[in-house]
Each structure stands twice: as C-alpha cells, then as structure tokens.
Design a protein around this motif. Structure first.
Motif, PDB file in Angstrom:
ATOM      1  N   PHE A 258       0.748  -1.232  -0.091  1.00 33.64           N
ATOM      2  CA  PHE A 258       0.102   0.135  -0.065  1.00 33.64           C
ATOM      3  C   PHE A 258       1.049   1.263  -0.076  1.00 33.64           C
ATOM      4  O   PHE A 258       1.871   1.622   0.710  1.00 33.64           O
ATOM      5  N   LEU A 259       0.575   1.937  -1.112  1.00 33.21           N
ATOM      6  CA  LEU A 259       1.581   3.426  -1.233  1.00 33.21           C
ATOM      7  C   LEU A 259       0.660   4.430  -0.732  1.00 33.21           C
ATOM      8  O   LEU A 259      -0.205   4.767  -1.265  1.00 33.21           O
ATOM      9  N   ILE A 271      -4.348   6.410  -1.341  1.00 34.78           N
ATOM     10  CA  ILE A 271      -3.652   5.109  -1.216  1.00 34.78           C
ATOM     11  C   ILE A 271      -3.854   4.309  -2.678  1.00 34.78           C
ATOM     12  O   ILE A 271      -4.667   4.390  -3.184  1.00 34.78           O
ATOM     13  N   ARG A 272      -2.704   3.824  -3.012  1.00 36.15           N
ATOM     14  CA  ARG A 272      -2.553   2.686  -4.207  1.00 36.15           C
ATOM     15  C   ARG A 272      -2.279   1.629  -3.606  1.00 36.15           C
ATOM     16  O   ARG A 272      -1.394   1.321  -2.702  1.00 36.15           O
ATOM     17  N   VAL A 273      -2.763   0.668  -4.173  1.00 37.28           N
ATOM     18  CA  VAL A 273      -2.554  -1.034  -3.837  1.00 37.28           C
ATOM     19  C   VAL A 273      -1.870  -1.617  -4.900  1.00 37.28           C
ATOM     20  O   VAL A 273      -2.311  -1.471  -6.253  1.00 37.28           O
ATOM     21  N   TYR A 274      -1.048  -2.477  -4.838  1.00 39.67           N
ATOM     22  CA  TYR A 274      -0.117  -3.353  -5.596  1.00 39.67           C
ATOM     23  C   TYR A 274      -0.125  -4.842  -4.919  1.00 39.67           C
ATOM     24  O   TYR A 274       0.009  -5.010  -3.897  1.00 39.67           O
ATOM     25  N   ARG A 275      -0.104  -5.624  -5.754  1.00 38.51           N
ATOM     26  CA  ARG A 275       0.146  -6.923  -5.543  1.00 38.51           C
ATOM     27  C   ARG A 275       1.476  -7.215  -5.534  1.00 38.51           C
ATOM     28  O   ARG A 275       2.283  -6.363  -5.963  1.00 38.51           O
ATOM     29  N   PHE A 297       3.468  16.847   2.630  1.00 42.59           N
ATOM     30  CA  PHE A 297       3.180  15.656   2.491  1.00 42.59           C
ATOM     31  C   PHE A 297       4.075  14.638   3.032  1.00 42.59           C
ATOM     32  O   PHE A 297       5.249  14.869   3.063  1.00 42.59           O
ATOM     33  N   LEU A 298       3.449  13.446   3.250  1.00 41.77           N
ATOM     34  CA  LEU A 298       3.918  12.216   3.874  1.00 41.77           C
ATOM     35  C   LEU A 298       3.665  11.137   2.973  1.00 41.77           C
ATOM     36  O   LEU A 298       2.648  10.972   2.789  1.00 41.77           O
ATOM     37  N   THR A 299       4.729  10.296   2.383  1.00 40.81           N
ATOM     38  CA  THR A 299       4.481   9.444   1.691  1.00 40.81           C
ATOM     39  C   THR A 299       5.367   8.190   2.261  1.00 40.81           C
ATOM     40  O   THR A 299       6.584   8.001   2.730  1.00 40.81           O
ATOM     41  N   CYS A 300       4.750   6.525   2.200  1.00 40.49           N
ATOM     42  CA  CYS A 300       5.122   5.561   2.779  1.00 40.49           C
ATOM     43  C   CYS A 300       4.634   4.390   1.922  1.00 40.49           C
ATOM     44  O   CYS A 300       3.610   4.317   1.732  1.00 40.49           O
ATOM     45  N   LEU A 301       5.619   3.382   1.567  1.00 40.81           N
ATOM     46  CA  LEU A 301       5.244   2.058   1.265  1.00 40.81           C
ATOM     47  C   LEU A 301       5.260   0.986   2.144  1.00 40.81           C
ATOM     48  O   LEU A 301       6.208   0.662   2.858  1.00 40.81           O
ATOM     49  N   VAL A 302       3.934   0.315   2.443  1.00 43.62           N
ATOM     50  CA  VAL A 302       4.045  -0.235   3.621  1.00 43.62           C
ATOM     51  C   VAL A 302       3.096  -1.735   3.181  1.00 43.62           C
ATOM     52  O   VAL A 302       2.564  -1.665   2.153  1.00 43.62           O
ATOM     53  N   SER A 303       3.115  -2.685   3.904  1.00 42.74           N
ATOM     54  CA  SER A 303       2.452  -3.881   3.881  1.00 42.74           C
ATOM     55  C   SER A 303       1.966  -4.390   5.079  1.00 42.74           C
ATOM     56  O   SER A 303       2.365  -4.447   6.199  1.00 42.74           O
ATOM     57  N   VAL A 304       0.865  -4.700   5.090  1.00 44.47           N
ATOM     58  CA  VAL A 304      -0.135  -4.958   6.229  1.00 44.47           C
ATOM     59  C   VAL A 304      -1.072  -6.261   5.796  1.00 44.47           C
ATOM     60  O   VAL A 304      -1.258  -6.429   4.407  1.00 44.47           O
ATOM     61  N   GLU A 305      -1.609  -6.781   6.562  1.00 42.72           N
ATOM     62  CA  GLU A 305      -2.365  -8.153   6.296  1.00 42.72           C
ATOM     63  C   GLU A 305      -3.769  -7.848   5.568  1.00 42.72           C
ATOM     64  O   GLU A 305      -4.178  -8.741   4.773  1.00 42.72           O
ATOM     65  N   SER A 306      -4.273  -6.696   5.491  1.00 42.88           N
ATOM     66  CA  SER A 306      -5.384  -6.307   4.912  1.00 42.88           C
ATOM     67  C   SER A 306      -5.536  -4.813   4.792  1.00 42.88           C
ATOM     68  O   SER A 306      -5.118  -3.991   5.639  1.00 42.88           O
ATOM     69  N   ALA A 307      -6.378  -4.145   3.863  1.00 41.21           N
ATOM     70  CA  ALA A 307      -6.751  -2.831   3.665  1.00 41.21           C
ATOM     71  C   ALA A 307      -7.309  -2.357   5.220  1.00 41.21           C
ATOM     72  O   ALA A 307      -7.085  -1.234   5.756  1.00 41.21           O
ATOM     73  N   LYS A 308      -8.119  -3.130   5.795  1.00 41.04           N
ATOM     74  CA  LYS A 308      -8.710  -2.828   7.197  1.00 41.04           C
ATOM     75  C   LYS A 308      -7.820  -2.515   8.292  1.00 41.04           C
ATOM     76  O   LYS A 308      -7.893  -1.929   9.125  1.00 41.04           O
ATOM     77  N   ALA A 309      -6.473  -3.256   8.121  1.00 43.27           N
ATOM     78  CA  ALA A 309      -5.676  -3.166   9.271  1.00 43.27           C
ATOM     79  C   ALA A 309      -4.737  -1.666   8.968  1.00 43.27           C
ATOM     80  O   ALA A 309      -3.933  -1.437   9.810  1.00 43.27           O
TER      81      ALA A 309
END
Length: 337
Positions: A258-259, A271-275, A297-309
């Motif tokens: 999730f970017l 929020i942009r989403v990538y596989r 502006f603040l930008t971060c590339l993260v990975s979580v278990e789901s969009a809800k998290a």
C-alpha cells in the motif's frame, strides 16, 4: 551506497536538488529495495507469533522513507547506509504491554532461524523523548542456497502495545501538522518535545511501567505541567477532531503493498494498492513521490495483512489520534493530588 547516503544527508543549498541528488536517491533506493525478501520472511514469523500471543494483534512492514534515512545520518554522522539496521522494518502492535512481554519472551526463548544482533528495550529504559517500545535487530540467514544473496541484511522488529503505538504515531501526526521534527531532530521544537516527553510518562503510568527520565515523580506535578503545556501549545485545538479524508482504497485481490500519501494541510490521504508482483511499480512510484519532496506531504510504502488493518497500523496517515486524546483527557481528569 554509503557515499550516496552521505550526499543525501548534506544540507541543501540552492541548486543542490538536481541530477546528482536524484542519482544518490536512486542508489539508496536500490539498497533499500534489496531488503524486501528478508523483511517479508521475518515479518511472516512475527505475524504468526503475535497472533498466538493475542489474536487482536496487528503486524505491518515498511521500507524506511528516504527523508528518515537522511535525518538519521545527520543525527549520527558516522552512520553508514550499508549498516543501517532499519531500512526494512516490521512491527507488531499488541493490545497490552503484558502482551508485548509475552511476545518478547517467545523471541528470547524460541529458535529464530536468523542471527540475533541486538535488543533495544525502551520499556525497561524509555528514551528521553518519551518513546517506549522494544526493538530486536536480526541479520537474515537462510540455509537455502537460492536465498543466500540476502544473507546478512539487517531487519528490525518492533514490539509495541496499543498505547505505545498511539504515542509514537501522535508524534508523527504533530510533525505532519505543524512542520516540527520531533521524531528526528531532538529538543528544538518549542514545548512540543517536552509535552511528548511528559506524555511518555503518562502512558507508562497507564501501563504500570518505568517512567521517562527527566519527568516529575509526583503525579500532581506531572499533571500540572502537562495541563500547562496543553494550554500554551493549544494541544486541543491542534489534535481535537482530526480526520483525513480517504480518497478510496482500491479493492484488489491479493493486495500486498500500500503506497500512502498524506497531504496534512488539506487533510487528505491517497492510497494505491499493488500485488506482490507489482512491487517494482510500487517502488518506482514511491521513489518518484519522495523525490518530489512536497512540503506538508508524507509518503510511505507499507505492507499489512489487509486494507482494514491500515488505519490500526498507521493511524498517523489518517490523522487519527483518538487513543492518544482519550488517554490525555483521562489523565487530566484525574484527581489533582
């Protein structure tokens, strides 16, 4: 890459943001991206263990922002990008401090599969800033020859309670809203640094843990100083009723990355989403947005278990300081003795 890191950390002068700087950013980004696989492997283990301790835990991973890399090298001039231990970092956010203790015990008594480097216990000894958490640093190790190229890369694991996370993300939210640099610069931000130092002790009291050094031992004195800063800094006006409008989260099956980009002034987040297969595209867009270096502006590339998290793991990107505010109000509403 270490030369590139030093170039990034140099104070900017007119004309210094051209091609040489972009090239340095690209070199550091390549090294940062190399941590993706070790980060995933260590995060999977963290998630499995955290869920066993408490099924309500949340885990997340991120690649360190270039702005944070720059700030860290400025604070520690001898720091080398090649030896930075948190270019890839993952964290577990657990409901209570006791849950953090239980998860830490698992890590200290069970086989890791990776080389342990160091523990930083900021619960036992909180930072003077008020920060409280536990950090564990590992060097990735694999017995599979196909993965040997990643051996030795350092990954940081953070263990936090819900309250510890609320404090840390409130600091980042205030930074985004006010333009301070509480997280990276030290005590040069008016009274905000003292406010969060005191609030570190307030949160420690809630959890029955060690208080932050340099804060009042007497509860009445602590409460009086917090109340004074709340008034002088207009904390309630700054933090009350905050919410960032979310420009939708695309529904993408198999979403892995999730970017997120926050515009703190307009209070909007995109929020942009990538596989997983789209990581290179995500990484390229991440670097592009970092290079734009837009104020507020603040930008971060993260990975979580789901969009809800996402909101639970990164509430600062949603300007969500609800838990922090609840704790502050509860503390100020307590007895004055």
């Amino acid at each position: 890459m270490d030369d590139a890191g030093r170039r990034l950390a140099q104070r900017r002068t007119p004309g210094s943001d051209g091609a040489p700087r972009r090239e340095a950013q690209k070199i550091v980004d390549d090294w940062r991206a190399a941590h993706r696989y070790p980060l995933l492997a260590i995060r999977v283990l963290l998630e499995r263990r955290a869920q066993k301790v408490n099924g309500s835990s949340v885990t997340a991973q991120r690649l360190k922002r270039l702005a944070s890399v720059e700030a860290k090298i400025r604070r520690f001039p001898k720091m080398l990008v090649s030896r930075m231990q948190d270019l890839g970092g993952c964290r577990a956010i657990l409901p209570t401090a006791d849950d953090v203790d239980r998860l830490l015990t698992v890590y200290e008594t069970k086989w890791q599969g990776h080389e342990f480097v160091r523990k930083y216990d900021y619960l036992e000894q909180p930072k003077s800033s008020g920060y409280r958490s536990v950090h564990l640093v590992y060097r990735y190790r694999s017995r599979n020859e196909r993965n040997a190229g990643w051996n030795g890369l350092r990954i940081e694991v953070q263990l936090r309670s819900r309250l510890q996370h609320a404090w840390a993300t409130a600091v980042e939210t205030v930074d985004a809203l006010t333009g301070t640099r509480l997280k990276t610069q030290g005590p040069e931000n008016g009274g905000w640094d003292r406010f969060f130092q005191l609030m570190g002790s307030v949160f420690a009291i809630e959890e029955g843990r060690a208080r932050v050094p340099g804060t009042p031992a007497a509860l009445a004195e602590l409460r009086a100083e917090v109340r004074e800063l709340v008034e002088s800094l207009e904390v309630s006006r700054t933090l009350a009723g905050l919410r960032a409008a979310v420009d939708g989260v695309p529904d993408l099956p198999g979403a892995a990355w999730f970017l997120m980009t926050l515009d703190a002034r307009e209070r909007k987040v995109w929020i942009r989403v990538y596989r997983e297969s789209g990581f290179e595209a995500a990484r390229a867009e991440y670097l592009k947005r970092e290079q734009e270096d837009r104020s507020g502006f603040l930008t971060c590339l993260v990975s979580v278990e789901s969009a809800k998290a996402l909101r639970r793991a990164y509430p600062n990107y949603f300007l969500d300081v609800g838990v922090f505010n609840e704790t502050l109000i509860r503390f100020l509403g307590g007895p004055r003795t």
